[in-house]
Design an enzyme around this catalytic site. Structure first.
Site, PDB file in Angstrom:
ATOM      1  N   CYS A  47     -46.133 -40.129  22.588  1.00 42.17           N
ATOM      2  CA  CYS A  47     -46.342 -38.742  21.920  1.00 42.17           C
ATOM      3  C   CYS A  47     -45.087 -38.764  22.383  1.00 42.17           C
ATOM      4  O   CYS A  47     -45.210 -37.387  21.294  1.00 42.17           O
ATOM      5  CB  CYS A  47     -47.361 -38.312  23.012  1.00 42.17           C
ATOM      6  SG  CYS A  47     -49.149 -38.977  23.405  1.00 42.17           S
ATOM      7  N   HIS A  61     -44.354 -31.108  23.751  1.00 42.96           N
ATOM      8  CA  HIS A  61     -46.246 -32.535  23.425  1.00 42.96           C
ATOM      9  C   HIS A  61     -47.031 -31.112  23.801  1.00 42.96           C
ATOM     10  O   HIS A  61     -46.720 -31.198  25.140  1.00 42.96           O
ATOM     11  CB  HIS A  61     -45.553 -33.787  23.637  1.00 42.96           C
ATOM     12  CG  HIS A  61     -46.991 -34.432  24.553  1.00 42.96           C
ATOM     13  ND1 HIS A  61     -47.493 -34.325  22.669  1.00 42.96           N
ATOM     14  CD2 HIS A  61     -47.583 -35.681  25.124  1.00 42.96           C
ATOM     15  CE1 HIS A  61     -49.142 -35.610  23.328  1.00 42.96           C
ATOM     16  NE2 HIS A  61     -48.417 -36.309  24.259  1.00 42.96           N
ATOM     17  N   ASN A  64     -54.934 -34.033  22.898  1.00 43.88           N
ATOM     18  CA  ASN A  64     -53.916 -34.120  22.908  1.00 43.88           C
ATOM     19  C   ASN A  64     -53.864 -35.040  21.215  1.00 43.88           C
ATOM     20  O   ASN A  64     -54.355 -35.983  21.550  1.00 43.88           O
ATOM     21  CB  ASN A  64     -53.808 -35.338  23.326  1.00 43.88           C
ATOM     22  CG  ASN A  64     -52.143 -35.569  24.281  1.00 43.88           C
ATOM     23  OD1 ASN A  64     -51.484 -35.852  22.713  1.00 43.88           O
ATOM     24  ND2 ASN A  64     -52.260 -36.431  25.570  1.00 43.88           N
TER      25      ASN A  64
END
Ligand code: COA
Length: 314
Positions: free
Chosen positions: A112, A235, A265
């Protein structure tokens, strides 16, 4: 402030699958509730569907169009992904061919944190002579998530975003920090053919620490402080992680790009999706400073401080 050659963002694009999965949809088939998911994560709904390359192509084409360019103007492409469509070749092979980019292309996998890694790598290639690089982040985490495991299914989803970086004599990239602690591999991983495995609490704790420390290093390199930042693009994993990191850095949530409530996510897609949304909302003006900050499996972390240097791009 002294100037040096580097890159600036001149176009942004994004792509989300059409299929929306709400918390209520999970409520119907798992032992969970909209209240639990919203309170612990901030996520209300997410998108699922498509392949990593399909989403990457749509986001990449959008970024090229928003820059007022055509694919032949791009001389290199980087695709950040943790969920390649095939093991071989790299998904960038398919994506660059379908978009019609003539130069080199490669995948980057830093989980990520991958998109911020890719931005920094692209900047260094531009310093070495490339003129325009398309940097795409695309992931389809729903493919590697057990949709019957309530501890991960509600978090991970699909999406992509992209930016065109162009050479400039006055680099936008003022500071950066990339890192990894491979000893933390057991707390978040997925084996070939398996599903995401996660120690949620441990990831949470380390994520906040990694984000804050990494952001501080990037700010220090840029010779600026948190109060100089006009927009944070973190993020998009969990609103509570972002709130905790912002609080420690002393940055207000009103200066923060948030899309996770509707995207979940999306790993490599999350930072460029959030950037695109913030730019469309007019959250950053030319000359202002943007702080990018990501963390992910590895554990990886990555931060970058950029002076926004684009006319209105949508
Ligand atoms: N619905 C209802 N209950 C759930 C649930 C869900 N979707 N998922 C887990 N639970 C349960 C657990 O089984 C546990 O039950 P138990 O106490 O009976 O064992 C309980 O909720 C508490 O779990 P815990 O893990 O302590 O909760 P938490 O407050 O840490 O929140 C996360 C869990 C996953 C939301 C949180 O740890 C987190 O966001 N971690 C970071 C994850 C992340 O960002 N990963 C990606 C990094 S790139």
């Amino acid at each position: 402030m002294s100037t040096r050659p580097g890159s600036r963002i001149v176009g942004i694009g994004s792509a989300l699958p059409e299929h929306v999965v709400t918390n209520a949809d999970f409520e119907k088939r798992l032992e969970t509730s909209d209240k639990w998911i919203t309170e612990r994560t901030g996520i209300r709904e997410r998108r699922m569907g498509g392949s990593t390359s399909e989403l990457a192509i749509e986001a990449g084409m959008g970024a090229i169009k928003s820059a007022g360019l055509s694919p032949s103007d791009i001389d290199f492409m980087i695709l950040s992904t943790t969920t390649p469509d095939q093991t071989v070749p790299a998904t960038s092979a398919v994506v660059s061919d379908r978009i019609g980019i003539a130069g080199g292309a490669m995948d980057i996998n830093a989980a990520c944190a991958g998109y911020v890694y890719a931005l920094v790598v692209a900047n260094s290639l531009i310093v070495m002579g490339q003129r325009r690089i398309l940097v795409i982040g695309s992931d389809t985490l729903s493919k590697i998530t057990d949709q019957n495991d309530r501890s991960t299914a509600v978090l991970f989803a699909d999406g992509a975003g992209a930016a065109v970086l162009e050479a400039t004599d006055n680099s936008s990239l003022l500071g950066w920090d990339l890192g990894i602690d491979g000893s933390a591999q057991p707390i978040l991983y997925c084996d070939h053919g398996g599903y995401m495995q996660m120690e949620g609490r441990e990831v949470f704790k380390r994520a906040v620490r990694a984000m804050v420390d990494s952001a501080k290093r990037a700010l220090e390199m840029a010779n600026v402080g948190p109060s100089d930042i006009s927009l944070v693009v973190p993020h998009q994993a969990n609103i509570r992680i972002i709130e905790a990191a912002n609080e420690r850095l002393g940055i207000d949530m009103s200066k923060t790009a948030i899309v996770l409530d509707t995207t979940g996510n999306t790993s490599s897609g999350s930072v460029p999706l959030a950037l695109h949304d913030a730019v469309k909302k007019g959250m950053v003006d030319r000359g202002q400073l943007v702080l990018f900050s990501g963390f992910g499996a590895g554990m990886t972390w990555a931060s970058a401080v950029m002076r926004w240097d684009a006319d209105a791009i949508g």
